[in-house]
Design a protein around this motif. Structure first.
Motif, short mmCIF file in Angstrom:
data_model
loop_
_atom_site.label_atom_id
_atom_site.label_comp_id
_atom_site.label_asym_id
_atom_site.label_seq_id
_atom_site.Cartn_x
_atom_site.Cartn_y
_atom_site.Cartn_z
N ARG A 35 0.80 -1.23 0.00
CA ARG A 35 0.00 0.00 0.00
C ARG A 35 0.83 1.28 0.00
N ARG A 36 1.96 1.25 0.71
CA ARG A 36 2.77 2.46 0.81
C ARG A 36 4.24 2.13 0.62
N LEU A 37 4.91 2.97 -0.15
CA LEU A 37 6.36 2.80 -0.36
C LEU A 37 7.02 4.15 -0.25
N HIS A 38 8.21 4.16 0.32
CA HIS A 38 9.02 5.37 0.29
C HIS A 38 9.58 5.52 -1.14
N PHE A 39 9.85 6.78 -1.56
CA PHE A 39 10.44 7.01 -2.88
C PHE A 39 11.65 6.10 -3.11
N GLU A 40 12.51 6.01 -2.08
CA GLU A 40 13.76 5.23 -2.24
C GLU A 40 13.45 3.76 -2.49
N ALA A 95 7.47 8.39 2.67
CA ALA A 95 6.81 7.62 3.74
C ALA A 95 7.68 7.57 4.99
N PRO A 96 7.01 7.61 6.17
CA PRO A 96 7.80 7.49 7.40
C PRO A 96 8.38 6.08 7.53
N SER A 97 9.46 6.01 8.26
CA SER A 97 10.15 4.75 8.50
C SER A 97 9.23 3.76 9.20
N ASP A 98 9.20 2.50 8.75
CA ASP A 98 8.36 1.53 9.46
C ASP A 98 9.06 0.19 9.71
N GLY A 99 10.34 0.10 9.29
CA GLY A 99 11.13 -1.08 9.63
C GLY A 99 10.61 -2.40 9.08
N THR A 100 9.99 -2.38 7.90
CA THR A 100 9.50 -3.65 7.35
C THR A 100 10.09 -3.93 5.97
N VAL A 107 13.70 -5.35 -0.86
CA VAL A 107 13.60 -3.91 -0.59
C VAL A 107 12.69 -3.63 0.58
N GLY A 108 13.09 -2.67 1.38
CA GLY A 108 12.25 -2.26 2.50
C GLY A 108 12.98 -1.22 3.32
N ASP A 109 12.44 -0.97 4.50
CA ASP A 109 13.05 -0.01 5.40
C ASP A 109 13.98 -0.83 6.31
N LEU A 110 15.22 -1.07 5.82
CA LEU A 110 16.08 -2.09 6.42
C LEU A 110 17.22 -1.49 7.26
N GLU A 111 16.88 -0.59 8.16
CA GLU A 111 17.89 -0.01 9.05
C GLU A 111 18.75 -1.13 9.64
#
Ligand code: ADP
Ligand code: ASP
Ligand code: MG
Length: 438
Positions: free
Chosen positions: A239-244, A290-295, A381-385
């Motif tokens: 549903r939501r993705l950050h530009f990166e 999109a804000p960071s969500d760690g997924t 791909v994801g928010d992989l801090e």
């Protein structure tokens, strides 16, 4: 103002064209509608050019005739009355006359570019005729009058912005503007294009130069799925993705977006919405800051990769080795996708192997060179801090039964890439989906 781009399948038949006319015909605000060629058309135009390059004129003529028959059938279905049909028929006729004119002499590159441009010229002419037949006024913004690239191949944003704004200002009353995706002029003023799938890029360039409220990419699926639906069953829309994240997925093979499409939108912070023409009410995917969500969001695969390993005893404790290796690729204007280094060597991957033999010859000055062809980059791909533990472990666990040639992690917070053989691609995509999303 919004920019709405409809892809090839969305305008792939008379029924689909009518459906798009329904969607764009009642705008709540000023919209710019970007159209691709009808699906299959650009492939046929590529085929015609290939025949002509080989001097096979009968082959080209046969493909032209078959394509023309398809267009004539579409026009008859859209406009049963021959008088009403005549405007669209003339535009389509002009395009086929252009195609036939190239059967008379050997094909040049400029000729090929003009051939490839005919698909978008025809689809926009057909859509305008249909809207006009329905009593809806639309204004054509001819892409060849404003879309232009620099000698680097990059879009000339200043030129595009000033010319496009001027064309729009000439029509203060207009609510619906129609324009061609994909086609442009190059720095010499010749007809050119933004590479296959480039209509998405057209839409985001327009969105960026006009500072649009939103860029909508309408296609045949309800948004970016979490894996490639052509190879993996049971994929789901994200549903939501950050530009990166979207940029990584597009670059690494998610066909739903042209690789360059995200950057202009990201630079101007314009949300991109991926929507389904066949299911317009579905929420699709929103690409934004999109804000960071760690997924972990999705997996994509990029085919046709070559891995090049350079092994050198002298790399040990030496400086300047990597510089020389990178310089070699730069000299051959070949960009590198993945890199892995060790104390005795380095492996790099490239997707453009047109200069491979020359690159290998040059690299042999620095060490022993080994080449692996037919490889695929699988990109998770994801928010992989990095301090959110466990992503890499899950990825490697999923790939336990598959030989992995190379791994890259840490270049950004957004992806883990692994290089596998082409024959292992589908198994790798399925294993990752099963582990990460089921
Ligand atoms: P268009 O003609 O509208 O530009 P494309 O064929 O270029 O459409 O892109 C849509 C197709 O992209 C889908 O039909 C689907 O098969 C393919 N695709 C590949 N990867 C993905 C993904 N991760 N999510 C959604 N679609 C994908
Ligand atoms: N018609 C072009 C192609 O098929 C551009 C596009 O569809 O985006 O590649
Ligand atoms: Mg596309």
């Amino acid at each position: 103002m919004k920019v709405l781009k409809f892809g090839g399948t969305s305008v792939g038949s008379a029924a689909r064209i009518c459906h798009v006319a329904d969607l764009i015909g009642k705008p709540l605000e000023r919209n710019i509608v970007v159209l691709s060629a009808m699906s299959g058309t650009t492939n046929s135009l590529v085929e015609i050019s290939e025949y002509l390059y080989k001097g096979n004129v009968p082959g080209a003529q046969e493909t032209i005739n078959a394509l023309e028959a398809k267009y004539n059938a579409t026009l008859e279905e859209l406009f049963p009355d021959s008088e009403v049909r005549s405007t669209a028929q003339s535009a389509v006729g002009r395009s086929f006359a252009v195609l036939r004119s190239y059967c008379a002499a050997p094909l040049t590159q400029a000729g090929e570019k003009e051939i490839l441009a005919q698909g978008e010229l025809m689809s926009t002419a057909i859509m305008q005729s249909l809207l006009s037949h329905r009593g809806i006024k639309s204004v054509l913004l001819p892409a060849l009058d404003y879309m232009r690239t620099l000698d680097s191949g990059e879009p000339d944003m200043q030129y595009i912005g000033s010319h496009l704004r001027r064309l729009i200002e000439l029509e203060p009353e207009a609510q619906i503007f129609i324009t061609q995706g994909y086609i442009c002029r190059n720095d010499h003023g010749g007809v050119d294009n933004l590479k296959r799938g480039g209509s998405d890029y057209t839409a985001s360039i327009i969105g960026a130069v006009l500072d649009a409220d939103e860029i909508q990419i309408w296609t045949d699926i309800d948004g970016m799925h979490n894996n490639d639906p052509r190879y993996v069953e049971g994929t789901r829309p994200v549903r939501r993705l950050h530009f990166e994240e979207a940029a990584e997925l597009a670059y690494f093979g998610a066909k739903i977006l042209h690789p360059a499409c995200v950057l202009p939108a990201k630079l101007h912070n314009i949300p991109v919405r991926l929507l389904n023409t066949l299911q317009p009410e579905a929420p699709g995917t929103l690409i934004y800051n999109a804000p960071s969500d760690g997924t972990i969001k999705a997996i994509a695969a990029k085919d046709g990769i070559t891995a090049i390993k350079i092994k050198s005893g002298r790399m040990l404790l030496a400086y300047g080795f990597l510089h020389k290796v990178f310089e070699t690729f730069e000299n051959h204007r070949t960009s590198i996708d993945m890199i892995a280094t060790s104390e005795v060597g380095v492996t790099l991957s490239v997707d453009d192997d047109s200069r491979l033999a020359a690159i290998v010859d040059d690299l042999k000055h620095f060490g022993t060179v080994t080449v692996d062809t037919d490889m695929v980059i699988i990109c998770i791909v994801g928010d992989l801090e990095w301090n959110n533990c466990g992503f890499q472990a899950q990825v490697l666990d999923a790939l336990a039964g598959i030989p992995v040639r190379m791994i890259s992690y840490g270049g950004s917070n957004y992806n883990i890439s692994v290089l596998v053989r082409a024959c292992d691609k589908v198994a790798a995509l399925r294993a990752l989906s099963a582990k990460l999303f089921d």
